[in-house]
Design a protein around this motif. Structure first.
Motif, PDB file in Angstrom:
ATOM      1  N   TRP B  91      47.096  41.099  39.410  1.00 12.26           N
ATOM      2  CA  TRP B  91      47.039  39.635  39.291  1.00 12.26           C
ATOM      3  C   TRP B  91      45.784  39.069  39.970  1.00 12.26           C
ATOM      4  N   GLU B  92      45.314  39.756  41.012  1.00  8.45           N
ATOM      5  CA  GLU B  92      44.098  39.263  41.671  1.00  8.45           C
ATOM      6  C   GLU B  92      42.881  39.439  40.766  1.00  8.45           C
ATOM      7  N   GLN B  93      42.856  40.571  40.041  1.00  9.38           N
ATOM      8  CA  GLN B  93      41.788  40.833  39.078  1.00  9.38           C
ATOM      9  C   GLN B  93      41.774  39.757  37.987  1.00  9.38           C
ATOM     10  N   ARG B  94      42.973  39.426  37.476  1.00  9.53           N
ATOM     11  CA  ARG B  94      43.063  38.412  36.411  1.00  9.53           C
ATOM     12  C   ARG B  94      42.602  37.050  36.918  1.00  9.53           C
ATOM     13  N   LEU B  95      43.011  36.705  38.149  1.00  9.76           N
ATOM     14  CA  LEU B  95      42.616  35.412  38.719  1.00  9.76           C
ATOM     15  C   LEU B  95      41.115  35.374  38.947  1.00  9.76           C
ATOM     16  N   ASP B  96      40.526  36.515  39.397  1.00 15.69           N
ATOM     17  CA  ASP B  96      39.072  36.589  39.598  1.00 15.69           C
ATOM     18  C   ASP B  96      38.342  36.375  38.281  1.00 15.69           C
ATOM     19  N   ARG B  97      38.879  37.033  37.231  1.00 16.02           N
ATOM     20  CA  ARG B  97      38.251  36.930  35.919  1.00 16.02           C
ATOM     21  C   ARG B  97      38.288  35.482  35.420  1.00 16.02           C
ATOM     22  N   ASP B  99      38.471  32.868  37.277  1.00 15.28           N
ATOM     23  CA  ASP B  99      37.571  32.128  38.167  1.00 15.28           C
ATOM     24  C   ASP B  99      36.124  32.254  37.682  1.00 15.28           C
ATOM     25  N   ASN B 100      35.727  33.490  37.368  1.00 14.48           N
ATOM     26  CA  ASN B 100      34.378  33.743  36.841  1.00 14.48           C
ATOM     27  C   ASN B 100      34.129  32.956  35.571  1.00 14.48           C
ATOM     28  N   TYR B 101      35.128  32.985  34.680  1.00 13.34           N
ATOM     29  CA  TYR B 101      35.022  32.296  33.398  1.00 13.34           C
ATOM     30  C   TYR B 101      34.829  30.804  33.627  1.00 13.34           C
ATOM     31  N   GLN B 103      33.694  29.326  36.314  1.00 11.43           N
ATOM     32  CA  GLN B 103      32.390  29.082  36.940  1.00 11.43           C
ATOM     33  C   GLN B 103      31.273  29.082  35.893  1.00 11.43           C
TER      34      GLN B 103
END
Lengths: 119, 119
Positions: B91-97, B99-101, B103
């Motif tokens: 879930w942290e990976q998905r949230l990071d992704r 977030d990147n999107y 940004q």
């Protein structure tokens, strides 16, 4: 009665096969046939478990006509983790108390051991 | 079929009233009467929920004849938290992704905004 979201998640997780399916999908998406293999289950039985997981939002299925890969959706798992967090203080307190008790017990045994040796 | 421990815990948690009872007991032990009050439920209905929680090891009840206080037992909640931990990376990976999107999206909008002003 409409079931709340968290209850639907907990009910979906209350089955070892469904948790094993999630564990498998944590390594990457796969087809229903691939998922069915290790469980020695019929396809309808696996499909039924997948529907429960899909309804809880724990997995999603691709829309490709021939191959509908299943993938894990971790959102509800994060909700479960967040929900358990509020109880962390309680279990840590109990473990600390148990730890203190065991330390006292060990200290007492050492002291008693010394006394016996000095007699 | 014997149900595994974790499944029993998840099934016990798949009910908003039982989770509310646990939340109440997180503040300290209390009697069944006190527990029943805020829920506007009959005593047998509350007792039934308590039995489910007790069977899952989520609560324990005192053995005093007159007053059998309920208290929370956080062990199974820790097990649930430990179980969810293995999915945290996902879930942290998905949230990071996500977030990147977002940004990139914001950066693109700013750039497009500057272009429009310069025309």
């Amino acid at each position: 009665m409409a079931t709340d979201h968290l209850s639907t998640t907990f009910a979906a997780l209350a089955d070892p096969t469904r948790r094993a399916i999630l564990a498998r999908l944590a390594n990457g998406e796969c087809s229903v046939t691939e998922l069915a293999e290790p469980f020695d289950m019929s396809m309808p039985a696996v499909s039924k478990h997948l529907r429960v997981l899909e309804r809880a939002g724990l997995i999603a299925r691709g829309r490709e006509a021939q191959w509908r890969p299943c993938r894990i959706q971790p959102g509800p798992l994060k909700e479960v983790a967040d929900w358990t967090e509020r109880y962390r203080a309680i279990w840590e307190q109990r473990l600390d108390r148990l730890d203190n008790y065991l330390q006292k017990l060990t200290a007492k045994e050492k002291k008693d051991g010394r006394k016996r040796r000095h007699k």
